[in-house]
Enzyme design. Structure first.
Site, PDB file in Angstrom:
ATOM      1  N   LYS A  64     -13.912   0.774  16.076  1.00 29.31           N
ATOM      2  CA  LYS A  64     -12.631   0.045  16.208  1.00 29.31           C
ATOM      3  C   LYS A  64     -12.106   0.140  17.637  1.00 29.31           C
ATOM      4  O   LYS A  64     -11.574  -0.818  18.182  1.00 29.31           O
ATOM      5  CB  LYS A  64     -11.573   0.610  15.247  1.00 29.31           C
ATOM      6  CG  LYS A  64     -11.630  -0.031  13.869  1.00 29.31           C
ATOM      7  CD  LYS A  64     -10.567   0.490  12.924  1.00 29.31           C
ATOM      8  CE  LYS A  64     -10.901   0.069  11.494  1.00 29.31           C
ATOM      9  NZ  LYS A  64     -10.164   0.758  10.479  1.00 29.31           N
ATOM     10  N   ASN A  98       0.856  -1.203   0.000  1.00 30.39           N
ATOM     11  CA  ASN A  98       0.000   0.000   0.000  1.00 30.39           C
ATOM     12  C   ASN A  98       0.885   1.244   0.000  1.00 30.39           C
ATOM     13  O   ASN A  98       2.104   1.150  -0.036  1.00 30.39           O
ATOM     14  CB  ASN A  98      -0.954  -0.021   1.200  1.00 30.39           C
ATOM     15  CG  ASN A  98      -0.200  -0.087   2.508  1.00 30.39           C
ATOM     16  OD1 ASN A  98       0.571   0.804   2.832  1.00 30.39           O
ATOM     17  ND2 ASN A  98      -0.401  -1.175   3.255  1.00 30.39           N
ATOM     18  N   ASP A 117      -3.973  -6.274   5.019  1.00 32.33           N
ATOM     19  CA  ASP A 117      -4.970  -7.126   5.683  1.00 32.33           C
ATOM     20  C   ASP A 117      -4.917  -8.555   5.146  1.00 32.33           C
ATOM     21  O   ASP A 117      -5.260  -9.498   5.852  1.00 32.33           O
ATOM     22  CB  ASP A 117      -6.372  -6.540   5.486  1.00 32.33           C
ATOM     23  CG  ASP A 117      -6.541  -5.249   6.303  1.00 32.33           C
ATOM     24  OD1 ASP A 117      -6.072  -5.237   7.459  1.00 32.33           O
ATOM     25  OD2 ASP A 117      -7.097  -4.269   5.777  1.00 32.33           O
TER      26      ASP A 117
HETATM   27  O1  PMT Z   1       3.009   6.048   6.562  1.00 37.10           O
HETATM   28  P1  PMT Z   1       2.414   7.382   6.120  1.00 37.10           P
HETATM   29  O2  PMT Z   1       2.554   7.597   4.628  1.00 37.10           O
HETATM   30  O3  PMT Z   1       2.932   8.537   6.928  1.00 37.10           O
HETATM   31  O4  PMT Z   1       0.833   7.301   6.376  1.00 37.10           O
HETATM   32  C1  PMT Z   1       0.342   7.221   7.675  1.00 37.10           C
HETATM   33  C2  PMT Z   1      -0.853   6.276   7.782  1.00 37.10           C
HETATM   34  C3  PMT Z   1      -2.027   6.840   6.991  1.00 37.10           C
HETATM   35  C4  PMT Z   1      -0.484   4.884   7.244  1.00 37.10           C
HETATM   36  C5  PMT Z   1      -1.174   6.173   9.324  1.00 37.10           C
HETATM   37  O5  PMT Z   1      -1.523   7.435   9.799  1.00 37.10           O
HETATM   38  C6  PMT Z   1      -2.335   5.192   9.559  1.00 37.10           C
HETATM   39  O6  PMT Z   1      -3.508   5.520   9.496  1.00 37.10           O
HETATM   40  N1  PMT Z   1      -1.970   3.917   9.871  1.00 37.10           N
HETATM   41  C7  PMT Z   1      -2.940   2.809  10.077  1.00 37.10           C
HETATM   42  C8  PMT Z   1      -3.391   2.333   8.732  1.00 37.10           C
HETATM   43  C9  PMT Z   1      -4.300   1.134   8.832  1.00 37.10           C
HETATM   44  O7  PMT Z   1      -3.907   0.072   8.468  1.00 37.10           O
HETATM   45  O8  PMT Z   1      -5.477   1.345   9.402  1.00 37.10           O
HETATM   46  P2  PMT Z   1      -6.592   0.193   9.591  1.00 37.10           P
HETATM   47  O9  PMT Z   1      -7.817   0.970   9.927  1.00 37.10           O
HETATM   48  O10 PMT Z   1      -6.654  -0.720   8.421  1.00 37.10           O
HETATM   49  O11 PMT Z   1      -6.062  -0.652  10.822  1.00 37.10           O
HETATM   50  C10 PMT Z   1      -6.466  -0.370  12.184  1.00 37.10           C
HETATM   51  C11 PMT Z   1      -5.308  -0.563  13.134  1.00 37.10           C
HETATM   52  O12 PMT Z   1      -4.958  -1.958  13.210  1.00 37.10           O
HETATM   53  C12 PMT Z   1      -4.014   0.168  12.763  1.00 37.10           C
HETATM   54  O13 PMT Z   1      -3.456   0.651  13.953  1.00 37.10           O
HETATM   55  C13 PMT Z   1      -3.145  -0.926  12.145  1.00 37.10           C
HETATM   56  O14 PMT Z   1      -1.750  -0.670  12.344  1.00 37.10           O
HETATM   57  C14 PMT Z   1      -3.582  -2.150  12.940  1.00 37.10           C
HETATM   58  N2  PMT Z   1      -3.486  -3.414  12.209  1.00 37.10           N
HETATM   59  C15 PMT Z   1      -4.264  -3.634  11.112  1.00 37.10           C
HETATM   60  C16 PMT Z   1      -4.201  -4.856  10.475  1.00 37.10           C
HETATM   61  C17 PMT Z   1      -3.330  -5.847  10.952  1.00 37.10           C
HETATM   62  N3  PMT Z   1      -3.240  -7.028  10.361  1.00 37.10           N
HETATM   63  N4  PMT Z   1      -2.571  -5.601  12.027  1.00 37.10           N
HETATM   64  C18 PMT Z   1      -2.631  -4.402  12.677  1.00 37.10           C
HETATM   65  O15 PMT Z   1      -1.921  -4.193  13.653  1.00 37.10           O
END
Ligand code: PMT
Length: 416
Positions: free
Chosen positions: A339, A212, A281
């Site tokens: 979440k 991504n 994911d």
């Molecule tokens: O890296 P940059 O270019 O500076 O951009 C920053 C960002 C947009 C990536 C950052 O600010 C951000 O939002 N990161 C989380 C992105 C994400 O995957 O969000 P999510 O809503 O899909 O996941 C929710 C949370 O679960 C996140 O804290 C993620 O790290 C965590 N997660 C998700 C899936 C997984 N398999 N393991 C996880 O730990």
């Protein structure tokens, strides 16, 4: 905030007309405010008004013998718990960046050990000028916090970024570093913070992968800010092209499963876990050992879910204080709150993502939620934003510890 000493430096911009209101609001919150005016600020706001609202004689001259006899400039610099400059012109930013001190305000900034915050206000073309941006970057790298500017209609009749933040927004930002009185300089001293950052890369075959747009900038900025706040920092980081921050232990990984393993290998001593990584994911069910040939017009790749690193840390018995990120394209607040609850996190930082926002941008705007509270942070440089986020995370984490200590329970994190 209990009684705090703030020097408010006012420089020569039209937004100076809002400063009597700013002084009143700071005093309402219990601060003593010593106003320092620059020569050109006097064109926009009067000493009489500021003296009336602050209740203290206004200072403006480095060579004022009467004022120096009452409190010399070095004494004044020591008196301050914080120096706030609002509005801050391009000129004062240049002076601070170059370290020159031709007047009382710049001298105080050099002579103080207190945090310095500035709220820039200028024409949007001036703000975007590379010289001003370079000065802004220099100041941020030296720990000066830049508040705003906001975007909108300007006094010159044009529209764009350059408006000074409103007094209530400035007051909210000023409260953060003053909120934890005796540990302002290193609130996380003695703590270990682990941060995941960047994307993960999920191999399809030896030459192709799913990934991504995450650049790692947000997570790296958090690592720098946590280090500056006194923490030992472990950064578990997917493939990015930015250099590892100084003083931070960086563990490089490629896939979500690597990130999961690296996280759990070191999680036991971690106090605060911040998941800023954009973990893929899904991964391919079956990673091919040889390069997939383009022999058919259509190709389907079966995917399987990756382990959720954040959820697994959160499920740990006596695990660390957990801060998740939520990257959404719409309904930011609703998705983030759900979440927060479904993953049972201590805090969640929600950001909008899409073309040119969130991912790979230098700036970000976020909404932070925890049970019983929330706080918005307007668009700001990720390095600046990271400092504000770490201050908030430290405040909530330390409140949890204090609450536990007061009830004489063994030290553990509370989910407030
Ligand atoms: O890296 P940059 O270019 O500076 O951009 C920053 C960002 C947009 C990536 C950052 O600010 C951000 O939002 N990161 C989380 C992105 C994400 O995957 O969000 P999510 O809503 O899909 O996941 C929710 C949370 O679960 C996140 O804290 C993620 O790290 C965590 N997660 C998700 C899936 C997984 N398999 N393991 C996880 O730990």
């Amino acid at each position: 905030m209990t009684q705090k000493n703030i020097i408010l430096g006012i420089t020569g911009g039209i937004a100076a007309y809002k400063t009597p209101e700013l002084v009143r609001r700071l005093r309402e919150r219990g601060a003593d405010v010593q106003v320092v005016l620059t020569r050109s600020a006097r064109e926009f706001v009067t000493e009489t008004t500021l003296q009336a609202v602050s209740g203290l004689p206004v200072r403006s001259d480095l060579w004022d013998k009467g004022a120096e006899a009452a409190m010399g400039h070095i004494e004044l610099a020591r008196w301050a718990d914080l120096i706030l400059i609002a509005p801050a012109t391009a000129e004062i930013m240049a002076r601070l960046a170059s370290g020159s001190a031709p007047d009382l305000l710049t001298t105080l900034c050099l002579a103080t050990e207190a945090p310095v915050l500035i709220a820039p206000a200028m024409n949007h073309v001036m703000w975007k000028n590379p010289a001003v941006q370079e000065n802004r970057d220099k100041l941020i790298s030296r720990g000066v916090r830049i508040l705003g500017p906001a975007s909108g209609d300007q006094a010159c009749g044009e529209t764009g970024p350059g408006r000074m933040l409103e007094p209530n927004e400035i007051v909210a930002a000023v409260m953060a570093p003053l909120a934890v009185p005796d540990i302002v300089q290193a609130p996380l001293a003695g703590m270990t913070v682990m941060i995941t950052a960047g994307p993960t890369r999920e191999a399809i075959d030896p030459v192709r992968y799913i990934t991504n747009r995450s650049s790692g900038k947000m997570g790296f900025a958090l690592a720098v800010a946590a280090r500056q706040a006194g923490a030992k920092v472990i950064l578990v980081c997917g493939p990015v092209s930015i250099p590892a921050p100084e003083g931070v232990e960086c563990i490089n990984v490629e896939s979500a499963r690597d990130m999961f393993a690296a996280t759990h290998a070191r999680i036991d001593d971690v106090n605060i876990f911040i998941a800023a990584a954009a973990v893929a994911d899904y991964r391919a069910v079956d990673e091919k050992t040889g390069k997939i040939k383009k022999s058919t017009d259509e190709l389907s790749i079966a995917l399987v879910k990756n382990p959720d690193i954040l959820a697994s840390v959160d499920r740990m018995h006596n695990g660390p204080f957990t801060v998740g990120f939520a990257a959404e394209t719409d309904n930011l607040g609703d998705y983030a709150r759900s979440k927060l609850e479904s993953k049972r996190l201590n805090m969640i930082v929600a950001n909008l993502v899409g073309k040119n926002i969130g991912f790979d941008a230098d700036e970000n705007a976020v909404e932070v939620f925890w049970l019983g509270g929330e706080q918005s942070f307007p668009l700001a440089d990720k390095r600046q934003l990271a400092q504000d986020l770490i201050a908030l995370i430290a405040e909530r984490y330390l409140q949890g510890i204090n609450a536990d200590t007061q009830t004489e329970l063994p030290i553990m994190m509370v989910r407030d």
